[in-house]
Every structure is written in C-alpha cells, then in structure tokens.
Motif scaffolding. Structure first.
Motif, PDB file in Angstrom:
ATOM      1  N   GLY A 261     -17.909 -25.311  64.593  1.00  0.00           N
ATOM      2  CA  GLY A 261     -18.140 -24.272  63.222  1.00  0.00           C
ATOM      3  C   GLY A 261     -19.675 -24.248  62.834  1.00  0.00           C
ATOM      4  O   GLY A 261     -19.945 -24.012  61.716  1.00  0.00           O
ATOM      5  N   ALA A 262     -20.433 -24.129  63.878  1.00  0.00           N
ATOM      6  CA  ALA A 262     -21.830 -24.312  63.524  1.00  0.00           C
ATOM      7  C   ALA A 262     -22.430 -22.817  63.272  1.00  0.00           C
ATOM      8  O   ALA A 262     -23.280 -22.618  62.544  1.00  0.00           O
ATOM      9  N   CYS A 263     -21.964 -22.020  64.248  1.00  0.00           N
ATOM     10  CA  CYS A 263     -22.740 -20.661  64.511  1.00  0.00           C
ATOM     11  C   CYS A 263     -22.129 -19.896  63.596  1.00  0.00           C
ATOM     12  O   CYS A 263     -22.983 -18.543  63.077  1.00  0.00           O
ATOM     13  N   ARG A 264     -21.075 -19.905  63.126  1.00  0.00           N
ATOM     14  CA  ARG A 264     -20.358 -18.840  62.148  1.00  0.00           C
ATOM     15  C   ARG A 264     -20.136 -17.652  62.582  1.00  0.00           C
ATOM     16  O   ARG A 264     -20.260 -16.583  62.156  1.00  0.00           O
TER      17      ARG A 264
END
Lengths: 891, 529
Positions: free
Chosen positions: A43-46
């Motif tokens: 879930g880092a790049c969104r």
C-alpha cells in the motif's frame, strides 16, 4: 469462490484475495506500482485506488486501495468512478513531477510500466511547478545501470532484493522526498538474482547494462520463447535479437519453474551467442594450426565419409538439444554413442534416474520447493549448481510466516503485516554441503564437510528416519530426521556437483527412508547443464569407453562438447592424438575443436529450435529467435541427418522408450492460432525492416519462411490466444511493459491461458550398475589433499563464461583449505598454491568449514580447470603469485 | 539557619536562564554570607514565571518570577540579606516579581492536579520525598491485588490513552494480559513531538518515579517483565534525569528481579530516538527500538498481540502510564468522577504560543478552550486579539475565535473539527500570517515524511511550493484550486495520519485567514475545509 461486482459486472474471485489481484485476474485495467504478484501488497504507492460502496444504496462510496482491500462476497466497487479516476491521475501527476522526461534516451522507454500507467490514468500535463529531485547514481557492477532520478519510490526493488532474494547490500536510504535506493557506497550488487531488478523496477532506475550498450527498443526486437542454457533448471526466457545479435533475455513466466524470476547467470550469460569465438565456417585441418575453409557440400562429404568408415564413435553433449544428440546417435549407432558426460557424472545421473524412477511422485517442480515446510539441501550448493532452485528454497524458509499470519488473522498477501508479524521466524532449512552456501543465512542448522563425510552423514540421517530419534535427542542428524518426519512436505534437494556418487547414494537412502516411514517427500536433483537430464536417456558407451576407442584409433564425431572440460586433460589429449579422424560440430572454438581434423559450425539455441529436458524431467522447446549469420552455419541435426523438419527428428526420437510422450512437448510447425495465423516473432510496431539491411541492398528482403515452427520471422501473425509454449513476448493494449503478463495468465500467478509449456517425461531405471554406497576417495597421505570440485555461480558454466559481463563477476581460481592443513603446508590466506600438472595457480582462502585433508577448488573459472585429479595431490606454494585485488575492497 | 531556595532544574526553565539565575543567587548569597541551600526540583509548569525563584520560609514557599539577571541583586536583598539579617516575608509584597505563597497561587489553585501534584514540590530524584507525597501507594495496592483487579480498576476509571488516540487503557491492558507470550513488554512513548506540547518532558523531569510506578502497575496487570521508555533525543536533560531515576529505582528494589520483595520482576531500559517525528507513532517506535527504519507497521496484528520483538506489548504515552498510579492509589471511582462524557479524569493542557501565562494546566476534561486560554492563559502575550488556536499538535486544525467555547473533551473537540491530541494548545494573535502557518504545516510534513507513500512524500513538497507561489499573488485562483485538490488527495490517499492530516491545518488556515492568502475576508466557508 467469492462474487464481487466491479462497475456493474459480477466476477468470481478467489476468497480472501486482495481486490487488485482479483481485478487483474479478470484482466481489468487497474493501475498499480508497488504491488507485485510475488511480493504481495504494502500500500505504498496509492495508485490502485478504487471506490468501494458500503451497500446497494451507497452512491458516494469511499476510496480504498485495491491492493490493501480483501475481497468480500457481494462487495461492490468501481474502477471507473470519476473520483477514483481523478485520484489515480493525481497520484501519477505527483510521481511524474519528479520523474525526468528522459524517455527518449531511457532503456525502459516503450516498455515502461510508469509510461503505461501514466497514459492509462490520462495524466497529460503538469499543473505543479517546482524542482525535480536529483540524485547521484552508483556503480552497481557489470549487470545493472543505476539512474535514481527516475525513481518513483515504489519500494519494489528493496522488497524484492532484500525480502525475496535475500540480498543485503541494496537498501532504502534517506527519508521524505530524498528516498534513495542503492548501496551504502558504489560497488557490485552482490546478490546473484540482482538482475531481476530490471524487470521488478516499474521504470528505468535499474536497467540492463549490457543491453543498454547496444540498445534497441522493445518493439524493434525479434523474440522467441526460449529456455535458459545456464543449468538444468530449464528456466523459461524470452530471448530477443536485433541486427543478428542476441540483445537481451527477459523472464518468461512458467508457473512450475521460474515463476517471475531468473538468476543473473541466465539473464546476462545467455548472450554467449554473440561470442567472438563463434565458428562460422566449416574447416578442414591442413596443418598443425591451420584450417582451410570448405563448402557445405565438401564438409558434408567429410562427415559422410567418416560415418561410413565403419569405425566411428559419436560423443554427444549435455549442452546440445535432444534433436542434435539423437541425430548423432542415429548416425553412429547406439553402441558407438556416448552421452558426453564423464563417468562419475554419468553414474550420478544414473543414480538420479533410478531414484526418480522408483519414486516418480516425489519428483518436485521448482516452484513446489517453495511450498516445503522442511527442507534439506544435501551435498550440492544450489546457489552455484542451479541458482533458481536456491531462490525457491529461500522462499520455503518463509513458509512459517504465512502460517503465523493465518493464525493472527493477517491476509497472507499483506506483505508488511506478514513480515512484521513473523519477523525472524523461519521454517526449518538444513544444509549439508562442502562449504557454506548463500542460503546459510536462512538455515536453521548447517553442516559443512567433505563429500565423503557428507555421504556418511546422509546415511545416518536415513537411519534416524527409519528409527526415529527420541524427542530430546539433539544434534544435526536427529533434528533433520525429526523435522523431516514431522513435515507435511518434507523436501530434499541434491545435485551432482560434488562428483561423489556416495553422496547421491546417501540422498537416495534418505528419500527411501522417508517413503518407508509413510511420508510423502518432495525431491529434486540438479546437474550442471541444460540437457543433462535429456542426453542421459540415450544409452551407449561411457565417455571413458569412447575415449579408449579413440585412443585405439577409431574415428570420432564430437557434438558441441569440449572434451577437455569432461576429463583429465592428459587423457583427452591421448584420445585425440590416437584417434583416426576427428570431426567436431560446435558453435565455438574450443580446445577440442582446435585439435580436430574437421570442424563444422553449428547454430546455438537462439538460432535453431531444440528440445531440452530439465531436472524435473520436463522436456521443453527453445524456439529459434533469429537466423544465424553465415551461410555455412546450420543446426547439428541438419549436418548429421536427412530429416527435413525438426518435428521429424523429434518424432523419431520420441519413438525411443526413454522419450515416451515427447511429441507433446509443444505445438508443431503446422500449428496456427484461432485466426489461422502464425505467431509473430517481431512486434506489430517493428520498424526498419527495409533499413536494417540497407547496407546490403536497398530492397526489402523477402522474409524467410520458418518451416520448423509456427512462428513468422516478421510482425505478421497474432500474439494472442495461442498455446502457452508459443508466447514470443508479452504485450497487450495499454500494457507495453512486462507487467502485461497477467493478460496471458488465467489468473495472476496462475497458469498461462494457453497452458503450461513443456511436458514431463517419465524416468526409467538406468541399466548401469554403479555402486555409490561408499566413497571411492581414499584418505590422503600426510602432506596431500583430496581435491573437491567447487563450482561457482559465475565462471564454472562453460557457455555463460563466454560473456564479458559474466567474466567480470568471476572470482579468480580459488582453493579453500582448512587452516590446519594450510599451516602444515606452509600456506596462508591469499597465497598462491598449485599442484603438479595443475593448469594454473589458485588463490588460497582459509575456512575452518573445510574438512582437514581436503581442498575445495573452483572449477572452470578463468584459466582454472574443469576436471580435477581424482587422486590426492601435494600442494605447492607459488612464490611468484600476486593475489588479485580483493573483490570486497574493489567493490 | 539555612534558607532553602528552589530554582527549577527543568529544560524550559534552564532555557530561559534558570541555571544562570541559580549561579548568580548562589554567588550573591556567598557574598552576603547568608547560608542558603539551593534546591533544584522540577518545574511546577508555570512556565510564564520561569525562571521562578522560590524561598521557603516557615514551610511556605514564596515565589518570585520571572527573575531576570538584573533582578537578582535586588531579590537577594530580600531573600538572603547581608549578614544573616532576618528575612521578613511581609516586605516581599513590595517586590514587583513577587507571586505570593505559590500553593495558593490562582494559576495552581484553580487546577486539579493528579499527574502534576508533586511537580516542582519534590526533588525529582528523591524517592523518599516521592513516597511522602503519595508516591508508591498505587504500586503497593497493585502488588497486594492481582492482575484482574488492576485491569478492572483501570477499566472502570475510564482512563484513555493520552497520546492522542484515546484508546481505553484498560482494554489494552486486558488484551495484553490475555495474549500469549513468553515475554511481554511495557513501552512508554515519550517521543513527545507535537508542537506546543511539553507535559511528558515536564513530568519526566519533575516526577520520574511516577512514570516508573505507572509502568510497574501496567507490568503487574499484564505480566510483562521488561519495559522500554522511548525518549526523543531533543530532551537530553530528561534523559539524564530519568536515567538517574532508573538507577535509583533499581537500588531501592523498585526495579529488578523482585519488585519490593515480591515474586514479580521488571526492569526498564531508556532508549533515545534519533529525531524523527514518525517515531512517535507507536508501531514506528517499536521498529525504532528494534533497530530498524521507523516505518509504520500495518495492523493487524496489533502491538498488544504482536508488538515489540513480536511479543505482546502495551505501548502507552507517558501520561497514560503515570495516570495509573493515582487510579490505583485513590480508586477508579475517584478518577472517573472527574471529567465529562467519555473523557474521564484530568488532562494536562499545555498552553503555548502567543499566550500570557503559558504552562501546564491540569484540569478535568470538559473545561472550555476559552477558560483555558483566557482565565488560565490570560489571553495573548501581545495583548492583541486572538485569531487562531491550534490544538492537538502540528496535524490539528486551526480553530477560530468563534470556536473557543468548545468543551475540551475528545468528542466535543472532534465535532468542532479539532483534535485534542496530547493536549497542546498553541495560540496566535491577529498578527499571525495564516498563509505562513499553512506553509509551516506542509513544510513540517515534507521534513518528517518517512518517504513511504506518495501523497505524503511528494504532496507535501508541492504544497510548500504552491503556498510560496500563493504569497506572490500570481494566478491566485488557480493556485488555491490546486491546493484544495492536493489536500483532498493527501487526505484520501496517505498511508498514515502524517500525510492524511496535514491538510487539516492548511485548509483551516485558509478558512480562518483567507486575507493572508490574498483572498477576500470570509471568502472561505468552514465547510470548504
């Protein structure tokens, strides 16, 4: 199964899966960056935002990240909702603000996931001004370029490199918008799977350095589905050509073999095709060091004369295809044919065949190794022998993570959650090898000893499995036996590198004991070369027998085999000297070719179609990528037989009992897609068809017709809906990067829509009666050591060692000695040591893991030799030796 | 007779010159040949009066403050007159800095101090004084009872986490007590990074044993055997004092293999952070203790089940753990009787910014923001009208003057769009440039982002740039629209509160001070933020 509704349509998806993977499995176009099928979600790049609605009445919904959202029965989401679309465009806009506009000169251009996602989200112009970040790049070794300015901080590189591949020297450094992905200082990336960063990075931060030197856009490459020639794993590759050179190799997904990743030896070593040592003309020796070029017709006549001479032995090769070997065997007759491996290796292969034949259900696929809950690596370091196998074993060590996650209610795809929860927990992995391996960091216990001692240890393990140790019994043997017995998927891996049949015998005893105890073990045995498991199916002479006959004056035909890499040089030279006429068919100049009377140039895997069998017994086809340069070059089977088509050779070969079922290996030349098309080797955007040969003729040449395969040598055809074995490259509208693979899969990470390439062949017990129950090595006398071959990831393999980038990664010839022995011999670390008749001086390294009385020697590295004396030797210090600069210091 | 003079050994007091004043007074007393003992307790939290000099006469502590260097000579004439002349407290009144008998000073008398009851009164490193003023009673009762009844007491008290999330403390203890694990940990979050907050530091410097006692009570409740205090590196004095307190606690058998002779063992390690705001987030803090990059962990699993070193972990703020001592000492009911709604007990509000009487005001929840600012704080220091108040740290909204009557409870403040957080209150008068404040919020996020997620990492940098351009007045409408859009994406998309809450101060600054952005006054409605 769970039913979810995406933009008004219902889809059946796997229960508990995350929404992104579920949507991609239904071939939806949903942008993402940080997620990767093998790495899970963080879930880092969104980027993968969608709108989720709470209930049927909900019209507003709320934004969720698809990769972090578990699918629930009846859930309703929208990929196309305006706020989701706008949001995704917003995220891209931000990423692109920092991303340089160097696409025209970027190696990733045209197959860049970031480019694709940018176009997909509709972002076209930037509204924000402000400076882009800039970074200094690092030297990362001969394989990879580093261009940090392009980084979009998806973290996939470090997650892959550290978490998946076990590397330590690539890190996320810095914070905020100064995040930097690199080493703490310039230096060679140490991990032998680093090359996958080229494909893992969604843009051009890590790019293929050798490829970028003679760069070609993806759309200008001519490609075919191929099989890596680097070892017996049989990893599937896309091999790509332009202007008669093999430009690069990308991973070709195979669910049961390589999945999404290759090793660096395969990725960067496959371009040996372009070697300067290639043979391009047929030649006949006229004097000692002089060959005269002859025509195809003349050369063929020489070959016929030899075949008709009535006394010719044929020596095949584990690096040649089944078709080539079969053609030679047919020509000289089974009784005169040798598979070309030395007798020790052949004996060990026979042991493997016996074991596989006895327990066919236990033969694992490579990806099945990843599911092991207890693993024993026995006798051979897979990091050197078959690196991709080692990468699979590394994943098995993590299986306990997923069990813990399930217990804690964490979805197994929730990577950060799973890792945070499990931390340092590891599934049991035991390693018993001559020297420490690159997997020792995830091993529960290791034992390093000389092969003969390992064989004794293995028999002890088998005994303990037969009569289980008490619960409180301690020690390496008891622990392994107990854990293997308790495991659901007890898994054991061995290989032939130790050149010690007793090791394989002990391995077989372990497997047999497990089966006797009512367990269902998985096992896999590896060998060094791409077709060892194919060529050993041909019965015939031993190599020793063949060499003996040569020495006594027989004529010989040697197929793609440098005999000096198989047997003691003196023995080979004697055979070559004593032989009548010697004909060598090879792609490269070798010591053997140089000693031959007639040399015929043959194509490599990239220039012909051929079938090879990997370590799990899977026959696979490597398709011709391009037409060889040089009129005289042709596949060995064409030189050796009158077959018209490769399929005819295959059929004839399949008629042999050892090759039952081989016809099913892949579709035949007549195969056409649903629209009655061939499959194109070139992309539909392929350019310069006329210009590419304009220096020869300004007229566009007629494209060659491929009579051997369903592929065209052009962009004509259809690259969709075909059999899984016939995918020459992955591309799908809107998906120019390798991420388009999911459009060719039934579900993400699952089978190819067109079925898995290859066919697994059965195994029959060998006819030989090699007895490997006890080591043939004797205890060395005082002052002497037994030499044990210690293959290296880079440099021990013959073909990849022809590639400059691989040579850069090769360590110098090295001897590993026990410090006590070294002291007694007057040797210290970084001294030079040699023995009578040795080809070179070896760098001495000390390790207390080496069993006294033994010395491990790297084989095939640099000028080091491939075959070591079997008798104990006396080591001599070479006072004139200057040690090469320390690799670490240089790094 | 020796006169005792108290001057706080406290980071804030020292920052405004307390050490210098102490040295000056000491020298002056020597000169006057007046035997004095200069005691250095913690601060009472009346920071507006620091450096505060207290003189104890007949058990009454007379205060003077704020004492400047120039005032020392005159002050010494009163409190340590030449040649041991008798001190006459009556003449103190004439001194302009005289604050009277501090125990009756309105600022303190109007408070209801539980946590800060001892602050400034005792030597922070004197366990006997600590015990004399009510310390260790809670621990003794905890040792005499059992895990379940401690958890019951904490649960019934209604204590909620003081770090800002306000999670019920009893539930957390219960979950950790029930979680299976060989080792369990109590982690005290002292990474006090919110702007305008200083209560944790003040308490650790003034009454460190209370925190140790609180952690011991939590340990007895959960079966934990080891504790960590994670302190920010910007508090070196705190680290030194608290470190000494830990040594003393061990010497006195408060920590160690057998707590006061019981079968319980517990010890505490002090860990110093390296200066990242994100380490105040509980899971990053755990990562940091474990020696890794402080990235936020994903939940579940929750730290109570799988926290530090994968073991059940209670992680609470300093004030939460410290509150457990008075709950155990006085009973859950006494604590629950204080407060309003579901916000029970007292909250040390920290008045800062442009305020006349800045400091710690510990009162029960429910007091209005206006009371805190106007009655305790005395309005702005500048005397100008208030324009904005930021509560709950750098990610909290700016509240306007019309919102000052909000009762200070978690729920009421939340419904007013604000954040109670750690109880910090930063006041601004009408000279504030709200556009600068908005820029500060973005710049803070840009500096403190861990770099993991896109909106926080890049959005904040772009936010600073937009706000810089807004100051130029060019393309104003377009830039404001872009800022609005950026804030929506940051709110919706960030991985943790850092990025998703940064738009709070930015947009509320726009609502409160549109004119500072070059927009017509009143052009932004609260609904827009």
């Amino acid at each position: 199964m769970t039913t979810i509704n995406i933009d008004g349509s219902d889809y059946e998806v796997a229960a508990g899966e995350n929404l992104l993977k579920a949507a991609l499995s239904h071939h939806q176009d949903l942008p993402y960056f940080c997620w990767h099928p093998s790495l899970g979600s963080v879930g880092a790049c969104r980027q993968c935002a969608v709108v989720q609605y709470q209930n049927p009445e909900d019209t507003r919904g709320r934004l969720v990240m698809a990769c972090m959202t578990p699918v629930v029965d009846g859930m309703r989401v929208s990929v196309k909702a305006p706020n989701a679309v706008g949001f995704r465009a917003g995220v891209i806009e931000w990423l692109m603000e920092n991303h340089p506009h160097d696409c025209p000169v970027c190696e990733e251009g045209g197959e860049c996931h970031l480019q694709d996602m940018t176009v997909m989200t509709g972002h076209t112009s930037r509204r924000y001004r402000g400076q882009k970040r800039t970074f200094e790049n690092q030297y990362l070794g001969p394989f990879l370029n580093h261009e940090m300015n392009r980084c979009i901080t998806c973290y996939r590189c470090v997650r892959y490199y550290r978490d998946y591949a076990g590397g330590t020297d690539l890190q996320a450094l810095g914070s905020r918008d100064r995040m930097y992905f690199g080493r703490f200082e310039d230096g060679v990336l140490d991990n032998i799977f680093a090359g996958n960063l080229v494909e893992v990075c969604p843009t051009g931060v890590f790019t293929d350095k050798p490829f970028s030197r003679t760069y070609t856009r993806k759309w200008d490459l001519q490609s075919a589905p191929s099989v890596c020639q680097g070892c017996s794993a049989g990893c599937n590759i896309f091999a790509s050509e332009r202007y008669g050179k093999l430009k690069r190799v990308h991973n070709r997904y195979h669910k049961d073999i390589n999945g999404y990743f290759l090793c660096d030896r395969g990725r960067f070593g496959s371009s040996f095709v372009n070697s300067d040592l290639r043979l391009r003309q047929a030649g006949v020796r006229i004097e000692a060091d002089l060959f005269q070029q002859v025509s195809i017709e003349a050369a063929t006549q020489h070959l016929r004369d030899l075949a008709d001479s009535g006394d010719v032995v044929g020596i095949g090769s584990p690096r040649a295809s089944l078709e080539d070997n079969f053609a030679l065997m047919s020509l000289v007759g089974e009784a005169n044919f040798s598979c070309g491996m030395n007798d020790v290796e052949a004996a060990m292969m026979d042991q493997i065949f016996d074991l596989y034949a006895k327990t066919p259900d236990a033969v694992a696929t490579i990806t099945a190794l990843e599911r092991a809950d207890v693993t024993l690596v026995f006798g051979d370091d897979p990091m050197n022998a078959a690196p991709r196998v080692a990468l699979a074993i590394r994943q098995a060590a993590r299986n306990v993570h997923f069990d813990m996650a399930v217990q804690a209610g964490v979805p197994t795809w929730q990577d950060a959650g799973v890792r945070g929860h499990a931390q340092h927990a590891l599934s049991p992995l035991y390693i018993a090898t001559p020297l420490p391996t690159g997997l020792d960091d995830v091993a529960r216990q290791t034992s390093h000893a000389a092969p003969a001692d390992l064989a004794v240890l293995g028999l002890q393990i088998a005994d303990q499995i037969a009569s289980p140790p008490s619960d409180d019994a301690e020690g390496f043997v008891a622990n392994i036996a107990r854990d293997l017995l308790a495991a659901q998927h007890p898994t054991c891996v061995c290989g032939t590198a130790s050149a010690e049949p007793a090791v394989m015998q002990a391995f077989a005893a372990i497997i047999t004991a497990l089966i006797k105890a009512g367990r269902k073990p998985q096992m896999l045995c590896t060998s060094a070369e791409v077709n060892s498991f194919g060529v050993r199916r041909f019965a015939g002479l031993s190599l020793q027998g063949a060499l003996d006959r040569m020495q006594q004056g027989s004529n010989a035909m040697v197929l793609q085999n440098d005999l000096y890499r198989r047997e003691i040089p003196a023995m080979v030279s004697a055979a070559l000297a004593g032989a009548g006429r010697v004909l060598v068919l090879d792609s490269f100049e070798t010591a053997t070719a140089n000693a031959a009377d007639i040399v015929l140039p043959v194509t490599t895997y990239a220039e012909h179609t051929g079938t090879v069998v990997n370590c799990e017994g899977r026959a696979q086809r490597a398709y011709q990528v391009f037409e060889a340069e040089g009129q005289d070059i042709q596949p060995a089977w064409r030189w050796l037989s009158d077959f018209e088509h490769i399929d005819d050779v295959l059929h004839a070969c399949a008629a042999l009992p050892a090759f039952e079922g081989l016809e099913a290996v892949s579709p035949e030349a007549g195969y056409r897609t649903a629209t009655n098309s061939r499959v194109p080797r070139a992309t539909h955007r392929f350019s310069g068809r006329t210009a590419a040969t304009a220096h020869v003729s300004v007229h566009e040449p007629k494209t060659s017709v491929d009579t051997d395969t369903p592929f065209s040598f052009s962009m004509e055809g259809e690259n969709t809906g075909q059999a899984g074995a016939l995918i020459p490259y992955v591309w799908s509208p809107g998906w120019n990067s390798n991420q388009s693979l999911f459009k060719f899969q039934q579900e993400v990470g699952g089978s190819l829509t067109g079925g898995e390439p290859g066919v697994r062949l059965g195994f029959a017990p060998s006819k030989s009666s090699a007895d490997g129950s006890a080591s043939s090595r004797t205890k060395p006398a005082t002052g002497e050591v037994n030499l044990i071959p210690h293959p290296q990831t880079f440099g021990s393999d013959e073909l990849s060692s022809l590639v400059g980038a691989i040579v850069e990664r090769c360590a110098p010839p090295t001897l590993w000695l026990n410090p006590d022995d070294a002291r007694a011999l007057g040797l210290s670390s970084r001294d030079g040591a040699t023995w009578p008749d040795a080809k070179t001086t070896y760098l001495v390294q000390l390790s207390d893991q080496v069993t006294p009385g033994n010395a491990l020697a790297s084989v095939g590295v640099g000028t080091g030799q491939s075959v070591l004396p079997r008798d104990a030797v006396t080591l001599i210090k070479d006072s004139a030796f200057t040690p090469p600069p320390d690799l670490i210091a240089r790094g | 007779m020796t006169t005792t003079i108290f001057i706080a050994r406290d980071s804030t007091a020292i920052a405004v010159g307390a050490d210098g004043i102490a040295a000056q007074i000491s020298a002056q007393c020597d000169q006057n040949q007046h035997p004095v003992q200069i005691a250095r307790p913690g601060s009472r939290g009346m920071y507006w009066a620091e450096p505060l000099v207290e003189v104890e006469i007949n058990g009454v502590r007379h205060g003077f403050g704020p004492v400047t260097s120039d005032a020392v000579a005159g002050l010494c004439d009163l409190i340590c007159p030449l040649d041991r002349a008798p001190i006459d407290p009556k003449v103190f009144k004439q001194h302009p800095l005289y604050l009277g008998d501090l125990s009756h000073h309105a600022y303190l008398a109007a408070q209801q101090r539980l946590l800060f009851a001892r602050a400034g009164l005792i030597d922070a490193l004197d366990l006997t004084q600590y015990e004399r003023l009510g310390g260790l009673r809670g621990l003794r009762r905890a040792l005499a009872s059992n895990s379940q009844s401690i958890i019951d007491q904490i649960t019934e008290s209604g204590l909620r986490g003081r770090g800002g999330a306000a999670f019920p403390a009893g539930i957390k203890l219960k979950a950790a007590a029930e979680a299976e694990g060989v080792n369990k940990y109590i982690v005290c979050n002292a990474d006090e990074g919110d702007s305008g907050t200083f209560a944790d530091r003040l308490l650790m410097e003034a009454d460190p044993f209370q925190i140790i006692e609180g952690m011991l009570i939590a340990a007895l409740a959960t079966g934990a055997t080891r504790g960590y205090v994670y302190l920010r590196s910007e508090y070196p004095l705190t680290a030194s004092l608290f470190g000494q307190a830990l040594v003393l606690a061990r010497e006195h058998g408060l920590l160690g293999p057998s707590i006061y002779g019981s079968s319980h063992s517990f010890d505490i390690e002090l860990r110093i952070g390296a200066g990242a705001y994100i380490c105040g987030e509980e899971t990053s803090l755990l990562e940091s203790i474990e020696g890794r990059r402080p990235e936020v962990r994903s939940k579940p699993p929750l730290p109570v089940h799988h926290g530090l070193f994968n073991s059940p972990t209670v992680i609470n703020n300093v004030l939460t753990l410290a509150s457990m001592t008075s709950i155990m000492a006085e009973g859950a009911q006494a604590y629950h009787d204080l407060g309003a709604g579901t916000s029970r007990g007292t909250q040390p509000f920290q008045l800062a910014g442009n305020i006349r009487f800045g400091g710690v005001v510990e009162v029960p929840f429910g007091v209005s923001l206006r009371t805190l600012i106007e009655e305790f704080g005395g309005g702005t220091a500048s005397g100008r009208p208030i324009k904005a108040v930021q509560t709950g740290g750098p990610l909290g909204k700016y509240l306007g003057v019309r919102q000052l009557d909000v009762p200070m409870t978690y729920e009421d403040l939340a419904s007013a769009g604000g954040l109670l957080g750690h109880g910090g209150i930063v006041v601004f008068d009408d000279s504030v440039d709200m556009a600068q404040q908005a820029r500060f919020a973005m710049a803070f996020c840009a500096a403190e982002s861990c770099g993991k997620c896109t909106p926080c990492r890049i959005g904040s940098v772009r936010g600073v740039e937009i706000l810089d351009r807004i100051k130029t007045g060019k393309n104003l409408e377009k830039e404001i629209k872009l800022l609005d859009e950026l804030c929506v994406t940051m709110t919706d998309a960030s991985l943790c509160a850092m990025g998703s809450m940064t738009p709070n101060p930015v947009l509320s600054a726009l609502t409160i001070g549109p004119e500072d952005f070059g927009l017509p006054a009143g052009s932004r409605h609260p609904t827009e933020s």
